[in-house]
Design an enzyme around this catalytic site. Sequence first.
Site, PDB file in Angstrom:
ATOM      1  N   THR A 297     -36.924   3.865  -4.284  1.00 63.17           N
ATOM      2  CA  THR A 297     -35.802   4.666  -4.595  1.00 63.17           C
ATOM      3  C   THR A 297     -34.639   4.014  -4.512  1.00 63.17           C
ATOM      4  O   THR A 297     -33.487   4.361  -5.170  1.00 63.17           O
ATOM      5  CB  THR A 297     -35.765   5.939  -4.156  1.00 63.17           C
ATOM      6  OG1 THR A 297     -35.374   5.894  -2.672  1.00 63.17           O
ATOM      7  CG2 THR A 297     -37.053   6.968  -4.337  1.00 63.17           C
TER       8      THR A 297
ATOM      9  N   VAL B 277     -34.079  15.223  -3.392  1.00 59.53           N
ATOM     10  CA  VAL B 277     -35.034  16.210  -3.023  1.00 59.53           C
ATOM     11  C   VAL B 277     -34.439  17.756  -3.100  1.00 59.53           C
ATOM     12  O   VAL B 277     -35.307  18.562  -3.399  1.00 59.53           O
ATOM     13  CB  VAL B 277     -35.276  15.768  -1.563  1.00 59.53           C
ATOM     14  CG1 VAL B 277     -34.166  16.007  -0.616  1.00 59.53           C
ATOM     15  CG2 VAL B 277     -36.643  16.454  -1.007  1.00 59.53           C
TER      16      VAL B 277
ATOM     17  N   ASN C  60     -37.611   7.843   9.354  1.00 54.50           N
ATOM     18  CA  ASN C  60     -38.116   8.822  10.379  1.00 54.50           C
ATOM     19  C   ASN C  60     -39.814   8.546  10.681  1.00 54.50           C
ATOM     20  O   ASN C  60     -40.358   7.576   9.916  1.00 54.50           O
ATOM     21  CB  ASN C  60     -38.177  10.254   9.557  1.00 54.50           C
ATOM     22  CG  ASN C  60     -38.904  10.169   8.226  1.00 54.50           C
ATOM     23  OD1 ASN C  60     -38.454   9.955   7.217  1.00 54.50           O
ATOM     24  ND2 ASN C  60     -40.353  10.595   8.298  1.00 54.50           N
TER      25      ASN C  60
ATOM     26  N   ALA D  18     -42.787   7.853   4.078  1.00 53.10           N
ATOM     27  CA  ALA D  18     -43.019   8.173   5.314  1.00 53.10           C
ATOM     28  C   ALA D  18     -43.212   9.707   5.499  1.00 53.10           C
ATOM     29  O   ALA D  18     -43.693  10.119   6.532  1.00 53.10           O
ATOM     30  CB  ALA D  18     -41.732   7.968   6.498  1.00 53.10           C
ATOM     31  N   GLU D  19     -43.235  10.453   4.411  1.00 54.84           N
ATOM     32  CA  GLU D  19     -43.511  11.599   4.441  1.00 54.84           C
ATOM     33  C   GLU D  19     -44.995  11.822   4.073  1.00 54.84           C
ATOM     34  O   GLU D  19     -45.931  12.819   4.453  1.00 54.84           O
ATOM     35  CB  GLU D  19     -42.837  12.683   3.288  1.00 54.84           C
ATOM     36  CG  GLU D  19     -41.767  13.452   3.908  1.00 54.84           C
ATOM     37  CD  GLU D  19     -40.599  12.548   4.187  1.00 54.84           C
ATOM     38  OE1 GLU D  19     -40.408  12.091   5.480  1.00 54.84           O
ATOM     39  OE2 GLU D  19     -39.929  11.704   3.465  1.00 54.84           O
TER      40      GLU D  19
ATOM     41  N   ASP E  54     -37.501  14.297  11.240  1.00 53.38           N
ATOM     42  CA  ASP E  54     -37.572  13.650  10.082  1.00 53.38           C
ATOM     43  C   ASP E  54     -35.991  13.166   9.994  1.00 53.38           C
ATOM     44  O   ASP E  54     -35.219  13.155   9.165  1.00 53.38           O
ATOM     45  CB  ASP E  54     -37.906  14.318   8.576  1.00 53.38           C
ATOM     46  CG  ASP E  54     -37.633  13.813   7.545  1.00 53.38           C
ATOM     47  OD1 ASP E  54     -37.639  12.638   7.380  1.00 53.38           O
ATOM     48  OD2 ASP E  54     -37.235  14.439   6.314  1.00 53.38           O
TER      49      ASP E  54
ATOM     50  N   ARG F  38     -31.180   4.655  -7.206  1.00 54.77           N
ATOM     51  CA  ARG F  38     -29.825   4.899  -6.692  1.00 54.77           C
ATOM     52  C   ARG F  38     -28.847   3.366  -7.237  1.00 54.77           C
ATOM     53  O   ARG F  38     -27.704   3.239  -6.941  1.00 54.77           O
ATOM     54  CB  ARG F  38     -29.594   4.514  -5.113  1.00 54.77           C
ATOM     55  CG  ARG F  38     -30.184   5.997  -4.514  1.00 54.77           C
ATOM     56  CD  ARG F  38     -30.002   6.104  -3.154  1.00 54.77           C
ATOM     57  NE  ARG F  38     -30.899   7.285  -2.853  1.00 54.77           N
ATOM     58  CZ  ARG F  38     -32.217   6.974  -2.351  1.00 54.77           C
ATOM     59  NH1 ARG F  38     -32.647   5.783  -1.812  1.00 54.77           N
ATOM     60  NH2 ARG F  38     -32.924   8.036  -2.236  1.00 54.77           N
TER      61      ARG F  38
ATOM     62  N   ASN G  54     -27.253  12.849   4.071  1.00 51.78           N
ATOM     63  CA  ASN G  54     -28.371  12.404   3.545  1.00 51.78           C
ATOM     64  C   ASN G  54     -27.840  11.104   2.740  1.00 51.78           C
ATOM     65  O   ASN G  54     -27.022  10.243   3.416  1.00 51.78           O
ATOM     66  CB  ASN G  54     -29.279  13.374   2.561  1.00 51.78           C
ATOM     67  CG  ASN G  54     -30.549  12.972   2.547  1.00 51.78           C
ATOM     68  OD1 ASN G  54     -31.112  11.603   2.268  1.00 51.78           O
ATOM     69  ND2 ASN G  54     -31.508  14.001   2.910  1.00 51.78           N
ATOM     70  N   TRP G  55     -28.493  10.672   1.860  1.00 52.75           N
ATOM     71  CA  TRP G  55     -28.157   9.317   1.199  1.00 52.75           C
ATOM     72  C   TRP G  55     -27.023   9.204   0.558  1.00 52.75           C
ATOM     73  O   TRP G  55     -26.463   8.024   0.199  1.00 52.75           O
ATOM     74  CB  TRP G  55     -29.303   8.834   0.366  1.00 52.75           C
ATOM     75  CG  TRP G  55     -29.763  10.038  -0.814  1.00 52.75           C
ATOM     76  CD1 TRP G  55     -30.309  10.966  -0.754  1.00 52.75           C
ATOM     77  CD2 TRP G  55     -28.617  10.013  -2.013  1.00 52.75           C
ATOM     78  NE1 TRP G  55     -30.044  11.878  -2.229  1.00 52.75           N
ATOM     79  CE2 TRP G  55     -28.856  11.200  -2.706  1.00 52.75           C
ATOM     80  CE3 TRP G  55     -27.745   9.117  -2.461  1.00 52.75           C
ATOM     81  CZ2 TRP G  55     -28.338  11.736  -4.126  1.00 52.75           C
ATOM     82  CZ3 TRP G  55     -27.210   9.419  -3.684  1.00 52.75           C
ATOM     83  CH2 TRP G  55     -27.620  10.732  -4.478  1.00 52.75           C
TER      84      TRP G  55
HETATM   85  O1  LIG Z   1     -39.239   8.746   4.730  1.00 52.88           O
HETATM   86  C1  LIG Z   1     -39.186   8.321   3.637  1.00 52.88           C
HETATM   87  O2  LIG Z   1     -39.799   7.373   3.126  1.00 52.88           O
HETATM   88  C2  LIG Z   1     -38.354   9.075   2.570  1.00 52.88           C
HETATM   89  C3  LIG Z   1     -38.013   8.395   1.379  1.00 52.88           C
HETATM   90  C4  LIG Z   1     -36.939   8.886   0.513  1.00 52.88           C
HETATM   91  C5  LIG Z   1     -36.963   8.425  -0.639  1.00 52.88           C
HETATM   92  O3  LIG Z   1     -37.181   7.462  -0.972  1.00 52.88           O
HETATM   93  O4  LIG Z   1     -36.154   8.813  -1.569  1.00 52.88           O
HETATM   94  C6  LIG Z   1     -36.356  10.084   0.957  1.00 52.88           C
HETATM   95  C7  LIG Z   1     -36.508  10.533   2.259  1.00 52.88           C
HETATM   96  N1  LIG Z   1     -37.475   9.975   2.967  1.00 52.88           N
HETATM   97  C8  LIG Z   1     -36.099  11.779   2.910  1.00 52.88           C
HETATM   98  O5  LIG Z   1     -36.520  12.099   3.884  1.00 52.88           O
HETATM   99  C9  LIG Z   1     -34.931  12.310   2.300  1.00 52.88           C
HETATM  100  O6  LIG Z   1     -34.414  13.305   2.734  1.00 52.88           O
HETATM  101  C10 LIG Z   1     -34.707  11.961   0.945  1.00 52.88           C
HETATM  102  C11 LIG Z   1     -33.623  12.644   0.074  1.00 52.88           C
HETATM  103  C12 LIG Z   1     -33.923  11.622  -1.069  1.00 52.88           C
HETATM  104  C13 LIG Z   1     -33.173  12.040  -2.365  1.00 52.88           C
HETATM  105  O7  LIG Z   1     -33.270  11.018  -3.295  1.00 52.88           O
HETATM  106  O8  LIG Z   1     -32.755  13.036  -2.597  1.00 52.88           O
HETATM  107  N2  LIG Z   1     -34.784  10.993  -0.944  1.00 52.88           N
HETATM  108  C14 LIG Z   1     -35.300  10.955   0.409  1.00 52.88           C
HETATM  109 CA   LIG Z   2     -38.254  10.838   5.166  1.00 58.83          CA
END
Ligand SMILES: O=C(O)c1cc(C(=O)O)c2c(n1)C(=O)C(=O)c1cc(C(=O)O)[nH]c1-2
Ligand SMILES: [Ca+2]
Length: 673
Positions: free
Chosen positions: A161, A538, A257, A178-179, A302, A116, A388-389
Amino acid sequence: ADNAVQKLDGARIQANAATTRDWPSYGLDYAETRFSKLKQIDSGNVKRLGLAWTYNLESTRGVEATPLVVDGVMYVTASWSVVHAVDVRTGRRLWTFDPQVDRAKGYKGCCDVVNRGVALWKGKVYVGAFDGRLIALDAATGRKVWEKDTIADPKFSYTITGAPRVFKGKVIIGNGGAEYGARGYITAYDAETGEQKWRWFTVPGDPSNPFENEAMAAAAKTWDPSSRYWEAGGGGTAWDTLTFDPELNLMYVGVGNGSPWSARKRSPAGGDNLYLASIVALDPDTGTYKWHYQETPGDNWDYTSTQPMILADIRIDGKPRKVILHAPKNGFFFVIDRTNGQFISAQNFVPVNWASGYDKNGRPIETEMARVKDKPFDAIPGPFGAHNWHPMSYNPQTGLVYLPAQNVPFNLMDDKDWRFNGNQPGEPMAGLGWNTAMRANVEAPKSQPFGRLLAWDPVQQKEVWRKEHVSPWNGGTLTTAGNLVFQGTADGRFIAYDARNGQELWQTNVGTGIVAAPATYEVDGKQYVSIAVGWGGVYGLAQRATNNRPGPGTVYTFVLDGKAPAPAQVAQQAQALVKGVPYDPKDVPAGTLLYVNNCVFCHGVPGVDRGGNIPNLGYMDAAYIQNLQNFVFKGPATSRGMPDFTGKITSEDVDKIKAFIQGTADAVRPAAK
Ligand SMILES: O=C(O)c1cc(C(=O)O)c2c(n1)C(=O)C(=O)c1cc(C(=O)O)[nH]c1-2
Ligand SMILES: [Ca+2]
């Protein structure tokens, strides 16, 4: 070398907030308002906006970076954490830095190999590499000055990220994971030397060891140790938002999450599971806990609270309040007192089904279906989040927040048989280390997808206007004193709206989906607007909006009366369902489970999803599917981020996966023709 980043420190970042001539940190200022005071470009003349230049980031995966600009030099990242420095006056490259992340490790992150953006401080550029390294570069040359491995425990799948932030001479970064099973934390390093200054974990560790601090001891009381939650880490990764209030000397962390997702598996006797899905205030000098507010107690869906927060000073009931504005995944818009963490208000900004609202004390009033046992349920919002982000912005002139909201239908069910790293048939992505303890889409979700831009009044807690987009997963926003809101869309348009009423004033087609947020800045008396374009993240792994193909990551920069030529757009290819791969129909059920274990979140459902940056296997040539083992075992795509499945699955497994792919394509063919 002569480089204005040399002089960039806290005083400069705060002084810049008064003019917003540069864009020196991720959200523009410490408060991360993404509100620019520049108004050379305004609602009256924005239709004259044209291209100043484009810059090819030479990437094919998601681009999520907000470009930073100081004194005419842009610092922006592409996928795989590659940094580019660009001369804003010409659009020419000054330098690039590729941290050489091992491409075959792309599967270690849940959500695309994205980044990012960077942080800038006293002559250095800081980037978090996908593989967990925090790297300091010389801003003038791009040469590496120092590098630190931020990973606390290599047995977990930690990645980076997010954009680092620098507060008071310390570079601060969190991790994702965390996934998979991970214990979240953030770490502060001396910006000059890279020496670690402090680390703050977001969830407690093994209670048979001493707790790191009082906050961990307090948090442990909200977890049920019978699950041995520390073995899967507990979650709470802080993978995106960090803000700082210099006056209060507090920094704020958005916590992620639970790991695994299922609250029943993570903490069988219940409990809030602090500090999951919370905003936590810390002392930036020491990393000491100050207060927290938990937005989703006992997270089960989540519902990260890592979505970008904004610090604002607004009047509520006639009184000036210092607040945090926040729209996490869970679908509620929060206003929180940032001096002490006191809950002020929460209101859902999209339809939600897990809670009917929040009580006076700031606790959600959960609905009956929120924790349904032994049955599939539609989580609304789902794990993609109502937001989301993608950064939102706040315009003090209109008093409105510009929020990219969405629904991505998703069905969840507790996985009764889950064990940490058990990788049992049908557990989503468990073959690559995922640990959700939830089954995904066992039943087809019934909610409808949407993506929209909301203008939200945080005082009244209500929507003021909205724009419907063609799909979920649209870009972050920028708002300006020229009464403008800028946003890119999943279908590849970059649009300017009137901030007051949402009237569309200007748009341009960039040929590929936009997910990042724009930045604006002034150089030599001219205001520019830049957006880093590159479909991904994602949702972009397996999905895309209707009319675009992924093109190379590209920075588009606009100026009034700009006349630069646009790059050629990548032509759309017709997709035909795969036909004629021989298979044994008896293999389809086992192939389905294997596909869910190893392939589904990246490749999507064959012939059903369109395919995003990663191809949908239902639309490949038959020869490709027929020879699938050549791609699965030490195949050519490992250089683009595909894992090598050698030792993870067998060639008999691959035959079953082929049966699932061809069988599914054959099953959808009558409807799709
Ligand atoms: O739980 C985590 O550690 C984690 C990390 C990240 C990530 O680092 O990109 C995402 C998510 N969760 C997540 O839940 C999520 O929806 C998500 C979308 C994205 C993206 O960059 O599109 N990263 C992440
Ligand atoms: Ca997550």
